[in-house]
Design an enzyme around this catalytic site. Structure first.
Site, PDB file in Angstrom:
ATOM      1  N   ARG A 123      -2.558  -2.177  -3.384  1.00 41.59           N
ATOM      2  CA  ARG A 123      -3.800  -1.448  -3.147  1.00 41.59           C
ATOM      3  C   ARG A 123      -3.718  -0.196  -4.012  1.00 41.59           C
ATOM      4  O   ARG A 123      -2.811   0.623  -3.835  1.00 41.59           O
ATOM      5  CB  ARG A 123      -3.912  -1.062  -1.679  1.00 41.59           C
ATOM      6  CG  ARG A 123      -5.114  -0.201  -1.438  1.00 41.59           C
ATOM      7  CD  ARG A 123      -5.131   0.376  -0.067  1.00 41.59           C
ATOM      8  NE  ARG A 123      -6.346   1.176   0.076  1.00 41.59           N
ATOM      9  CZ  ARG A 123      -6.520   2.083   1.014  1.00 41.59           C
ATOM     10  NH1 ARG A 123      -5.577   2.298   1.897  1.00 41.59           N
ATOM     11  NH2 ARG A 123      -7.623   2.768   1.080  1.00 41.59           N
ATOM     12  N   HIS A 167     -12.712   2.638  -0.042  1.00 39.44           N
ATOM     13  CA  HIS A 167     -12.740   1.582   0.984  1.00 39.44           C
ATOM     14  C   HIS A 167     -13.483   0.339   0.496  1.00 39.44           C
ATOM     15  O   HIS A 167     -13.989  -0.447   1.308  1.00 39.44           O
ATOM     16  CB  HIS A 167     -13.468   2.043   2.273  1.00 39.44           C
ATOM     17  CG  HIS A 167     -12.760   3.090   3.074  1.00 39.44           C
ATOM     18  ND1 HIS A 167     -13.431   4.099   3.713  1.00 39.44           N
ATOM     19  CD2 HIS A 167     -11.456   3.273   3.366  1.00 39.44           C
ATOM     20  CE1 HIS A 167     -12.573   4.872   4.363  1.00 39.44           C
ATOM     21  NE2 HIS A 167     -11.358   4.388   4.148  1.00 39.44           N
ATOM     22  N   GLY A 227     -14.547   1.870  14.528  1.00 37.42           N
ATOM     23  CA  GLY A 227     -15.661   0.911  14.514  1.00 37.42           C
ATOM     24  C   GLY A 227     -15.341  -0.343  15.302  1.00 37.42           C
ATOM     25  O   GLY A 227     -16.200  -0.896  16.002  1.00 37.42           O
ATOM     26  N   ASN A 278       0.877  -1.161   0.000  1.00 36.12           N
ATOM     27  CA  ASN A 278       0.000   0.000   0.000  1.00 36.12           C
ATOM     28  C   ASN A 278       0.920   1.218   0.000  1.00 36.12           C
ATOM     29  O   ASN A 278       1.449   1.608   1.041  1.00 36.12           O
ATOM     30  CB  ASN A 278      -0.888  -0.055   1.247  1.00 36.12           C
ATOM     31  CG  ASN A 278      -1.841   1.113   1.330  1.00 36.12           C
ATOM     32  OD1 ASN A 278      -1.786   2.039   0.513  1.00 36.12           O
ATOM     33  ND2 ASN A 278      -2.710   1.097   2.317  1.00 36.12           N
ATOM     34  N   GLU A 334      -8.189  -5.848   4.537  1.00 32.02           N
ATOM     35  CA  GLU A 334      -8.065  -5.493   3.123  1.00 32.02           C
ATOM     36  C   GLU A 334      -6.882  -6.216   2.484  1.00 32.02           C
ATOM     37  O   GLU A 334      -6.937  -6.625   1.325  1.00 32.02           O
ATOM     38  CB  GLU A 334      -7.884  -3.979   2.995  1.00 32.02           C
ATOM     39  CG  GLU A 334      -9.141  -3.207   3.349  1.00 32.02           C
ATOM     40  CD  GLU A 334      -8.870  -1.810   3.858  1.00 32.02           C
ATOM     41  OE1 GLU A 334      -8.313  -1.679   4.970  1.00 32.02           O
ATOM     42  OE2 GLU A 334      -9.198  -0.850   3.156  1.00 32.02           O
ATOM     43  N   GLY A 369     -12.310   4.703  10.253  1.00 29.52           N
ATOM     44  CA  GLY A 369     -10.893   4.808  10.611  1.00 29.52           C
ATOM     45  C   GLY A 369     -10.529   6.273  10.619  1.00 29.52           C
ATOM     46  O   GLY A 369     -11.318   7.111  11.065  1.00 29.52           O
ATOM     47  N   ASN A 370      -9.330   6.621  10.132  1.00 28.52           N
ATOM     48  CA  ASN A 370      -9.030   8.038   9.946  1.00 28.52           C
ATOM     49  C   ASN A 370      -9.928   8.603   8.855  1.00 28.52           C
ATOM     50  O   ASN A 370     -10.481   9.677   8.964  1.00 28.52           O
ATOM     51  CB  ASN A 370      -7.553   8.230   9.597  1.00 28.52           C
ATOM     52  CG  ASN A 370      -6.704   8.095  10.841  1.00 28.52           C
ATOM     53  OD1 ASN A 370      -6.999   8.689  11.871  1.00 28.52           O
ATOM     54  ND2 ASN A 370      -5.653   7.290  10.754  1.00 28.52           N
ATOM     55  N   ARG A 415      -9.475   8.470  20.043  1.00 30.33           N
ATOM     56  CA  ARG A 415      -9.120   8.163  21.442  1.00 30.33           C
ATOM     57  C   ARG A 415      -8.978   9.443  22.259  1.00 30.33           C
ATOM     58  O   ARG A 415      -9.400   9.511  23.409  1.00 30.33           O
ATOM     59  CB  ARG A 415      -7.806   7.369  21.499  1.00 30.33           C
ATOM     60  CG  ARG A 415      -7.999   5.908  21.152  1.00 30.33           C
ATOM     61  CD  ARG A 415      -6.710   5.241  20.901  1.00 30.33           C
ATOM     62  NE  ARG A 415      -6.088   5.782  19.678  1.00 30.33           N
ATOM     63  CZ  ARG A 415      -5.163   5.148  18.972  1.00 30.33           C
ATOM     64  NH1 ARG A 415      -4.740   3.973  19.353  1.00 30.33           N
ATOM     65  NH2 ARG A 415      -4.664   5.690  17.884  1.00 30.33           N
ATOM     66  N   LYS A 440       3.097   0.664   3.310  1.00 23.00           N
ATOM     67  CA  LYS A 440       2.696  -0.387   4.239  1.00 23.00           C
ATOM     68  C   LYS A 440       2.818  -1.699   3.489  1.00 23.00           C
ATOM     69  O   LYS A 440       2.483  -1.755   2.290  1.00 23.00           O
ATOM     70  CB  LYS A 440       1.243  -0.192   4.675  1.00 23.00           C
ATOM     71  CG  LYS A 440       1.040   0.980   5.600  1.00 23.00           C
ATOM     72  CD  LYS A 440      -0.400   0.987   6.108  1.00 23.00           C
ATOM     73  CE  LYS A 440      -0.698   2.291   6.821  1.00 23.00           C
ATOM     74  NZ  LYS A 440      -2.084   2.679   6.786  1.00 23.00           N
ATOM     75  N   ARG A 494     -11.178  15.360   7.696  1.00 15.32           N
ATOM     76  CA  ARG A 494     -12.017  15.776   6.556  1.00 15.32           C
ATOM     77  C   ARG A 494     -13.424  16.112   7.037  1.00 15.32           C
ATOM     78  O   ARG A 494     -13.964  15.440   7.909  1.00 15.32           O
ATOM     79  CB  ARG A 494     -12.115  14.649   5.525  1.00 15.32           C
ATOM     80  CG  ARG A 494     -10.794  14.286   4.898  1.00 15.32           C
ATOM     81  CD  ARG A 494     -10.999  13.249   3.796  1.00 15.32           C
ATOM     82  NE  ARG A 494      -9.749  12.573   3.525  1.00 15.32           N
ATOM     83  CZ  ARG A 494      -9.617  11.248   3.483  1.00 15.32           C
ATOM     84  NH1 ARG A 494     -10.653  10.455   3.653  1.00 15.32           N
ATOM     85  NH2 ARG A 494      -8.445  10.724   3.236  1.00 15.32           N
TER      86      ARG A 494
END
Ligand code: ADP
Length: 399
Positions: A91, A180, A333, A7, A382, A210-211, A285, A14, A241
């Site tokens: 990805r 996604h 989530g 990715n 993923e 997620g972010n 968090r 990643k 965003r």
């Protein structure tokens, strides 16, 4: 088959090396700060071995060479020869209207990805860099592209067209693409499997939080609508965003504050969302911990975040004419029982009832036994989808 999943972002890569038959993650890592001072590679091996090395990593080719040397390392590695890597799966964020499924990467495919750069200026260029780097380093290894947009490519016109002059869609391909997709596909399939029902007979809503955050309405195995649009900016409130806003706000602000196009774009993508509203953080968090201290703006951010998910839940249930399952995934989530609880409160009329204890203990199924709609909390994967798709394609060409 051992598949290297990549990715590639603008300054990070990643990676995971996955053994597809056993669905085993042999190693997982990230190279960060590529092309900057303080570049670092961190890897976690399947047996818990951890490695962190700093070095000068100038570009994506060097980064992938680093990854290979770590995977081959005698002490921290997981393979003995680079030939053990039989395929590489990437990805790729934007497949545009051309790709509705994963595909073997050829020069023609790279050219189409280049044509789509305008649609994904931040994401497609590093994806292409990663592909070119692998081509140089592992020239005989087949590479596949798995697109974030592919699962949404069969949305009906009424869901993907905007209320703009139709000519603009034809000229610039301005439409809803959605992102996604791999995650929405994976967790919705998993939910069907856990229900013991046929994926193609179900009405499922998935929330990847997620972010970046998005939801999808999945009817009879197809994504029929999703919250992200032409870009990943639309829809839910995200880390930085803004999600849905009245488009006139942009021109109003540009004129009031004298913003350039670039500044307006940065404001909406980087300084809004949880971060912008709370002034505390883009990280859920930290928002949750600020709530404990009765931080008023953190509460606004939390409330907007959950309310918007609830609103789309209602909208998508109506769009599908019912609902069988609702799935939470992504860092928020999967981990925040407070968000899940807030989103699902007062939805008995829709057939959603949460079991507080199951929700707190993070069970796969968090709905009460009496709940008509099954509610799930499922980790996404993923990378496994990318590895499996890649294996299928590569096995096909080898036959
Ligand atoms: P990305 O979209 O970058 O893959 P993730 O899926 O890892 O991101 O999600 C990151 C988000 O998950 C952050 O907002 C983070 O605060 C949130 N998160 C992670 N763990 C928890 C937790 N225990 N409780 C609440 N939020 C969490």
């Amino acid at each position: 088959m051992k598949v290297l999943v990549l990715n590639c972002g603008s300054s990070s890569i990643k990676y995971q090396l996955i053994e597809t038959e056993k669905k085993l993650k042999l190693a997982k890592g990230i190279v960060e700060r590529i092309g900057m001072a303080g570049a670092v590679l961190s890897q976690k091996r399947f047996d818990g071995d951890n490695l962190k090395i700093a070095g000068e990593i100038l570009d994506h080719t060097m980064a992938i060479e680093y990854v290979l040397s770590v995977l081959l390392s005698k002490t921290h590695g997981v393979i003995s020869f680079k030939e053990e890597i039989e395929a590489v799966g990437h990805r790729v964020v934007h497949g545009g209207e051309t790709f509705s499924d994963s595909i073997l990467i050829t020069d023609d495919v790279i050219n189409v990805l280049r044509d789509n750069i305008e649609l994904a200026p931040l994401h497609n260029p590093p994806n292409i860099k990663g592909i070119q780097a692998v081509k140089r380093i592992l020239p005989d290894v087949p590479q596949c592209a798995v697109f974030d947009t592919a699962f949404h490519s069969n949305m009906p016109h009424k869901a993907f067209l905007y209320g703009l002059p139709y000519d603009l869609y034809k000229r610039y391909k301005i439409r809803r693409y959605g992102f996604h997709g791999t995650s929405h596909w994976y967790v919705s399939n998993k939910a069907a499997e856990l229900m013991g029902k046929n994926f193609f007979d179900l009405k499922i809503i998935t929330a990847h939080l997620g972010n970046g955050c998005s939801m999808a309405a999945i009817k009879d195995g197809k994504s029929i609508d999703t919250t992200m649009g032409f870009t990943p900016l639309e829809g839910l409130l995200m880390g930085t965003r803004c999600g849905d806003i009245d488009p006139s706000i942009i021109t109003f602000l540009m004129s009031k504050e004298g913003l350039t196009l670039f500044e307006a774009n940065t404001l909406l993508n980087k300084h809004s969302g949880l971060m912008g509203v709370s002034g505390v953080s883009s990280d859920m968090r930290e928002i949750l911990s600020a709530l404990e201290d009765n931080d008023k703006k953190a509460k606004f951010a939390f409330d907007i975040f959950c309310y918007r998910i609830k609103k789309y839940l209602g909208a998508y249930s109506a769009a599908m004419g019912g609902l069988d399952a609702f799935v939470f995934t992504g860092g928020i989530g999967e981990n925040s029982s407070k968000v899940r609880n807030e989103v699902c409160s007062d939805l008995e009329f829709l057939g959603i009832e949460i079991d507080i204890q199951k929700n707190n203990s993070q069970s796969e199924i968090i709905s009460a036994d009496s709940s008509k709609v099954k509610v799930f909390c499922l980790p996404t994967n993923e990378e496994l989808v990318i590895a499996t798709d890649t294996e299928k394609i590569v096995s096909g060409i080898k036959k």
